[in-house]
Design a protein around this motif. Structure first.
Motif, PDB file in Angstrom:
ATOM      1  N   TYR A 170      36.140  36.809  30.094  1.00  0.00           N
ATOM      2  CA  TYR A 170      35.821  35.752  31.292  1.00  0.00           C
ATOM      3  C   TYR A 170      34.323  36.260  31.998  1.00  0.00           C
ATOM      4  O   TYR A 170      34.140  37.804  31.810  1.00  0.00           O
ATOM      5  CB  TYR A 170      36.855  36.118  32.478  1.00  0.00           C
ATOM      6  CG  TYR A 170      38.141  35.269  32.100  1.00  0.00           C
ATOM      7  CD1 TYR A 170      38.596  34.019  32.335  1.00  0.00           C
ATOM      8  CD2 TYR A 170      39.225  35.895  31.115  1.00  0.00           C
ATOM      9  CE1 TYR A 170      39.719  33.314  31.887  1.00  0.00           C
ATOM     10  CE2 TYR A 170      40.190  35.580  30.966  1.00  0.00           C
ATOM     11  CZ  TYR A 170      40.506  34.297  31.127  1.00  0.00           C
ATOM     12  OH  TYR A 170      41.706  33.648  30.777  1.00  0.00           O
ATOM     13  N   ASP A 171      33.725  35.547  32.506  1.00  0.00           N
ATOM     14  CA  ASP A 171      32.575  36.095  33.453  1.00  0.00           C
ATOM     15  C   ASP A 171      32.621  36.637  34.640  1.00  0.00           C
ATOM     16  O   ASP A 171      33.914  36.419  35.200  1.00  0.00           O
ATOM     17  CB  ASP A 171      31.351  34.998  33.431  1.00  0.00           C
ATOM     18  CG  ASP A 171      31.771  33.870  34.157  1.00  0.00           C
ATOM     19  OD1 ASP A 171      32.538  33.703  34.854  1.00  0.00           O
ATOM     20  OD2 ASP A 171      30.857  32.865  33.861  1.00  0.00           O
ATOM     21  N   GLU A 172      31.717  36.824  35.500  1.00  0.00           N
ATOM     22  CA  GLU A 172      31.906  37.451  36.629  1.00  0.00           C
ATOM     23  C   GLU A 172      32.641  36.500  37.704  1.00  0.00           C
ATOM     24  O   GLU A 172      32.933  36.770  38.902  1.00  0.00           O
ATOM     25  CB  GLU A 172      30.603  37.947  37.364  1.00  0.00           C
ATOM     26  CG  GLU A 172      29.375  36.693  37.401  1.00  0.00           C
ATOM     27  CD  GLU A 172      28.764  36.493  36.275  1.00  0.00           C
ATOM     28  OE1 GLU A 172      27.669  35.708  36.640  1.00  0.00           O
ATOM     29  OE2 GLU A 172      29.032  36.719  35.092  1.00  0.00           O
ATOM     30  N   ASN A 173      32.566  35.169  37.193  1.00  0.00           N
ATOM     31  CA  ASN A 173      33.059  33.993  38.154  1.00  0.00           C
ATOM     32  C   ASN A 173      34.317  33.764  37.803  1.00  0.00           C
ATOM     33  O   ASN A 173      34.838  32.836  38.608  1.00  0.00           O
ATOM     34  CB  ASN A 173      32.091  32.950  38.332  1.00  0.00           C
ATOM     35  CG  ASN A 173      30.583  33.367  38.769  1.00  0.00           C
ATOM     36  OD1 ASN A 173      30.578  33.701  39.788  1.00  0.00           O
ATOM     37  ND2 ASN A 173      29.607  32.737  37.954  1.00  0.00           N
ATOM     38  N   GLY A 174      34.949  34.487  36.822  1.00  0.00           N
ATOM     39  CA  GLY A 174      36.409  34.032  36.440  1.00  0.00           C
ATOM     40  C   GLY A 174      36.343  32.933  35.503  1.00  0.00           C
ATOM     41  O   GLY A 174      37.271  32.422  35.149  1.00  0.00           O
ATOM     42  N   THR A 175      35.182  32.451  34.909  1.00  0.00           N
ATOM     43  CA  THR A 175      35.287  31.369  34.137  1.00  0.00           C
ATOM     44  C   THR A 175      35.219  31.827  32.467  1.00  0.00           C
ATOM     45  O   THR A 175      34.404  33.126  32.223  1.00  0.00           O
ATOM     46  CB  THR A 175      33.626  30.555  33.856  1.00  0.00           C
ATOM     47  OG1 THR A 175      33.480  30.251  35.306  1.00  0.00           O
ATOM     48  CG2 THR A 175      33.624  29.476  33.133  1.00  0.00           C
ATOM     49  N   ILE A 176      36.005  31.317  31.616  1.00  0.00           N
ATOM     50  CA  ILE A 176      36.131  31.702  30.458  1.00  0.00           C
ATOM     51  C   ILE A 176      34.913  31.527  29.516  1.00  0.00           C
ATOM     52  O   ILE A 176      34.289  30.449  29.615  1.00  0.00           O
ATOM     53  CB  ILE A 176      37.438  31.064  29.765  1.00  0.00           C
ATOM     54  CG1 ILE A 176      37.636  31.911  28.516  1.00  0.00           C
ATOM     55  CG2 ILE A 176      37.208  29.799  29.492  1.00  0.00           C
ATOM     56  CD1 ILE A 176      39.180  31.630  27.975  1.00  0.00           C
ATOM     57  N   LEU A 227      45.789  40.340  46.842  1.00  0.00           N
ATOM     58  CA  LEU A 227      45.334  39.679  45.490  1.00  0.00           C
ATOM     59  C   LEU A 227      43.743  39.446  45.679  1.00  0.00           C
ATOM     60  O   LEU A 227      43.331  38.965  46.465  1.00  0.00           O
ATOM     61  CB  LEU A 227      45.803  38.406  45.253  1.00  0.00           C
ATOM     62  CG  LEU A 227      45.485  37.694  43.832  1.00  0.00           C
ATOM     63  CD1 LEU A 227      45.977  38.658  42.699  1.00  0.00           C
ATOM     64  CD2 LEU A 227      45.910  36.214  43.628  1.00  0.00           C
ATOM     65  N   LYS A 228      42.951  40.473  44.420  1.00  0.00           N
ATOM     66  CA  LYS A 228      41.889  40.049  44.638  1.00  0.00           C
ATOM     67  C   LYS A 228      41.203  39.381  43.743  1.00  0.00           C
ATOM     68  O   LYS A 228      40.168  38.386  43.885  1.00  0.00           O
ATOM     69  CB  LYS A 228      40.975  41.724  44.083  1.00  0.00           C
ATOM     70  CG  LYS A 228      39.741  41.619  44.510  1.00  0.00           C
ATOM     71  CD  LYS A 228      39.195  43.121  44.360  1.00  0.00           C
ATOM     72  CE  LYS A 228      37.646  43.284  44.360  1.00  0.00           C
ATOM     73  NZ  LYS A 228      37.216  43.299  45.948  1.00  0.00           N
ATOM     74  N   SER A 229      41.724  39.230  42.465  1.00  0.00           N
ATOM     75  CA  SER A 229      41.554  38.078  41.554  1.00  0.00           C
ATOM     76  C   SER A 229      42.807  37.923  40.525  1.00  0.00           C
ATOM     77  O   SER A 229      43.378  38.820  40.414  1.00  0.00           O
ATOM     78  CB  SER A 229      40.220  38.458  40.786  1.00  0.00           C
ATOM     79  OG  SER A 229      40.329  39.486  40.093  1.00  0.00           O
ATOM     80  N   ARG A 230      42.677  36.769  40.170  1.00  0.00           N
ATOM     81  CA  ARG A 230      43.768  36.552  39.028  1.00  0.00           C
ATOM     82  C   ARG A 230      42.957  35.358  38.155  1.00  0.00           C
ATOM     83  O   ARG A 230      42.343  34.588  38.329  1.00  0.00           O
ATOM     84  CB  ARG A 230      44.957  35.755  39.680  1.00  0.00           C
ATOM     85  CG  ARG A 230      46.219  35.374  38.554  1.00  0.00           C
ATOM     86  CD  ARG A 230      47.031  34.704  38.921  1.00  0.00           C
ATOM     87  NE  ARG A 230      47.769  34.808  40.434  1.00  0.00           N
ATOM     88  CZ  ARG A 230      48.912  35.594  40.598  1.00  0.00           C
ATOM     89  NH1 ARG A 230      49.183  35.962  39.642  1.00  0.00           N
ATOM     90  NH2 ARG A 230      49.224  35.583  41.744  1.00  0.00           N
ATOM     91  N   ASN A 283      28.658  43.667  34.038  1.00  0.00           N
ATOM     92  CA  ASN A 283      28.245  42.451  34.723  1.00  0.00           C
ATOM     93  C   ASN A 283      29.420  41.766  35.006  1.00  0.00           C
ATOM     94  O   ASN A 283      29.373  40.474  35.218  1.00  0.00           O
ATOM     95  CB  ASN A 283      27.539  41.714  33.804  1.00  0.00           C
ATOM     96  CG  ASN A 283      26.089  42.288  33.520  1.00  0.00           C
ATOM     97  OD1 ASN A 283      25.555  42.975  34.206  1.00  0.00           O
ATOM     98  ND2 ASN A 283      25.532  42.005  32.083  1.00  0.00           N
ATOM     99  N   GLY A 284      30.615  42.540  35.466  1.00  0.00           N
ATOM    100  CA  GLY A 284      31.641  41.745  36.201  1.00  0.00           C
ATOM    101  C   GLY A 284      32.337  40.928  34.978  1.00  0.00           C
ATOM    102  O   GLY A 284      33.668  40.306  35.477  1.00  0.00           O
ATOM    103  N   HIS A 285      32.262  41.195  33.837  1.00  0.00           N
ATOM    104  CA  HIS A 285      32.904  40.395  32.705  1.00  0.00           C
ATOM    105  C   HIS A 285      34.335  41.188  32.727  1.00  0.00           C
ATOM    106  O   HIS A 285      34.504  42.371  32.814  1.00  0.00           O
ATOM    107  CB  HIS A 285      32.305  40.236  31.494  1.00  0.00           C
ATOM    108  CG  HIS A 285      31.261  39.101  31.527  1.00  0.00           C
ATOM    109  ND1 HIS A 285      31.179  38.433  30.208  1.00  0.00           N
ATOM    110  CD2 HIS A 285      30.240  38.943  32.386  1.00  0.00           C
ATOM    111  CE1 HIS A 285      30.168  37.645  30.642  1.00  0.00           C
ATOM    112  NE2 HIS A 285      29.645  37.796  31.878  1.00  0.00           N
ATOM    113  N   VAL A 286      35.319  40.326  32.046  1.00  0.00           N
ATOM    114  CA  VAL A 286      36.591  41.080  31.643  1.00  0.00           C
ATOM    115  C   VAL A 286      37.170  40.121  30.417  1.00  0.00           C
ATOM    116  O   VAL A 286      36.896  39.227  30.105  1.00  0.00           O
ATOM    117  CB  VAL A 286      37.886  40.532  33.007  1.00  0.00           C
ATOM    118  CG1 VAL A 286      39.011  40.763  32.388  1.00  0.00           C
ATOM    119  CG2 VAL A 286      37.257  40.992  34.082  1.00  0.00           C
TER     120      VAL A 286
END
Length: 504
Positions: free
Chosen positions: A386-392, A346-349, A370-373
């Motif tokens: 979500y941003d590059e840190n996984g913060t919504i 698992l790389k990220s969830r 920029n790593g956003h999802v």
């Protein structure tokens, strides 16, 4: 299909059951619609909350109002304003993409059934004009449907519309096929929904690649399917849902295919053989690491690929109409070692811990800059970034649960160049003597402001304010006519038709 038969079909199968499974229920509260004076368009309000900086670009989706039984392709800005709405109908797999170095939108439209459909892929340019219609000849491909002997003009399924760099498009199709289901407790002379993958040349409609899951059942066995028989499979009007493919991507000469009901990803070589199989519950050809299980997933794509390793993103529903339990829906990124340990890590969830989602079907996962999802949840009408840190950093809702849905959502840069003229309505308020001018231009993205003319005189100038701008004008009578001109952007100077001032 005759017009009468088509009408009966559309009424009978207007909901995307199974894959698009939400039942209409009496008394369900209706999500409010935006309505306009200058246009007959009605569209769901997009309720957007931002907690940080989102990536640039518009939101592309196909909102479907299950209660009102209407749907359409649409573009929104992420302040919740409508940008463009296409005609009403059954739509799916909308995706903004590039074709011959030009931005286009591809989407499926047609007739929907129980988890699949029969239609074609429309490709429109930045003026929203259809430039290609990709179809699949049902008769030439020897398709059998659950509505046999009823026929369809095209048998492309609802699930995919991905354009390749070579001017081809990847699509799915469903062919009802006889199959031995005794291995899973079904009839020996049973029926399945064989799923097919096609790569089609967009300009010529020539089929360049065809692949059938059932023709490779030795590598895609029925025992890996997690959907129960529940009495299905006994005849061709109720075939068993094997294997329900819902996304395809091409990498080199091979194809990454997602099977929702098999909880699996398959990498298929150009000769049709399965190079490797990742099962989200058993591992398949791989060993699942901690927290790497998934099931009933959508929108699987490579984020990285080499001979030694691939990184895969997916929307993990881990939930379906028949599971009998509710699981948290998450976005997942997995590292898969293709050699050596063959371990999945698992790389990220990611999920919204404040407003978690339990999506029964559909959904998408898009890697942005920029790593956003951007993540969207299908049967749950909610979009998240979500941003590059996984913060919504953004939440957006366009409906109540079980009343609205969309198959996928994408964020994409877009410059709309509508071939139409701006739409205008003008009326005189007898109480205050002022006239109100309403102006909109479906599909325009970059109008800066509007000028209202009466004759050759500029009567008023107003900054564009959302899909429809309201402009108060002095000095007009009910016998006057007005024209409104766009200022700024690619449509600079485009004028509306002349309209007479009416009564408010």
């Amino acid at each position: 299909m005759s017009r009468t038969a088509m009408g009966r079909f559309s009424q009978a199968f207007i909901l995307f059951a199974s894959c698009f499974s939400v039942a209409k229920s009496a008394g369900k509260e209706l999500w409010p619609l935006q309505k306009f004076k200058s246009s007959s368009i009605q569209t769901p309000f997009m309720n957007v909350t931002k907690m940080g900086t989102a990536e640039p670009g518009f939101l592309f989706l196909t909102p479907r109002d299950i209660i009102r039984e209407t749907g359409h392709p649409a573009i929104y800005s992420d302040d919740g304003q409508l940008i463009w709405q296409g005609p009403s109908g059954n739509y799916s797999a909308l995706q903004p993409q590039m074709l011959n170095n030009e931005p286009v939108i591809a989407y499926w439209s047609g007739d929907v059934s129980r988890g699949f459909g029969f239609g074609g892929i429309t490709i429109v340019n930045s003026s929203y004009d259809e430039i290609h219609r990709v179809t699949l000849d049902c008769k030439a491909e020897n398709f059998v449907t659950i509505y046999d002997p009823m026929t369809f003009a095209s048998c492309i399924d609802i699930h995919e519309s991905e354009i390749t760099d070579n001017g081809t498009i990847l699509v799915t199709a469903v062919n009802v096929t006889e199959a031995d289901l005794s291995a899973i407790g079904g009839p020996k002379d049973g029926w399945i929904q064989d799923a097919l993958v096609y790569e089609i040349d967009i300009k010529t409609n020539e089929i360049l690649f065809r692949w059938s899951a059932y023709e490779h059942i030795d590598q895609m066995p029925l025992r890996d399917v997690r959907a129960p028989l529940d009495g299905s499979g006994g005849n061709k009007t109720d075939p068993y849902g094997y294997p329900h493919l819902n996304s395809i991507s091409k990498y080199g000469d091979s194809y990454l295919v997602s099977s929702r009901y098999m909880c699996s990803l398959f990498f298929i070589a150009s000769n049709g053989s399965v190079t490797w199989h990742l099962h989200g519950q058993t591992g398949g050809d791989f060993e699942l690491g901690l927290d790497t299980s998934f099931c009933y997933q959508h929108d699987a794509r490579f984020k990285f690929q080499s001979d030694e390793r691939v990184t895969i993103s997916l929307h993990n529903n881990e939930h379906a109409s028949f599971t009998g339990h509710t699981s948290l829906t998450t976005g997942m990124v997995l590292d898969v070692e293709l050699q050596g340990s063959k371990r999945v890590t698992l790389k990220s969830r990611m999920w919204d811990s404040t407003e978690p989602v339990y999506a029964e079907s559909q959904g998408s996962y898009q890697s942005l800059g920029n790593g956003h999802v951007l993540q969207q949840h299908g049967s749950t009408p909610k979009i998240e970034e979500y941003d590059e840190n996984g913060t919504i950093v953004m939440r957006a809702r366009f409906g109540y649960d079980k009343t609205m849905q969309t198959y996928r959502t994408y964020r994409y840069p877009w410059v709309g160049r509508p071939a139409t003229k701006p739409d205008v309505v003008a009326c005189l308020d007898g109480k205050n003597g002022k006239s109100t001018v309403y102006v909109s231009w479906n599909g325009a993205t970059d109008v800066e402001y509007w000028k209202v003319y009466s004759g050759t005189e500029v009567k008023e100038t107003a900054v564009r304010n959302g899909f429809e701008t309201t402009i108060l004008v002095d000095g007009l009578t009910s016998s006057d006519s007005v024209v409104v001109a766009a200022v700024g952007g690619v449509g600079d100077g485009m004028r509306s038709e002349s309209v007479t001032v009416g009564q408010c």
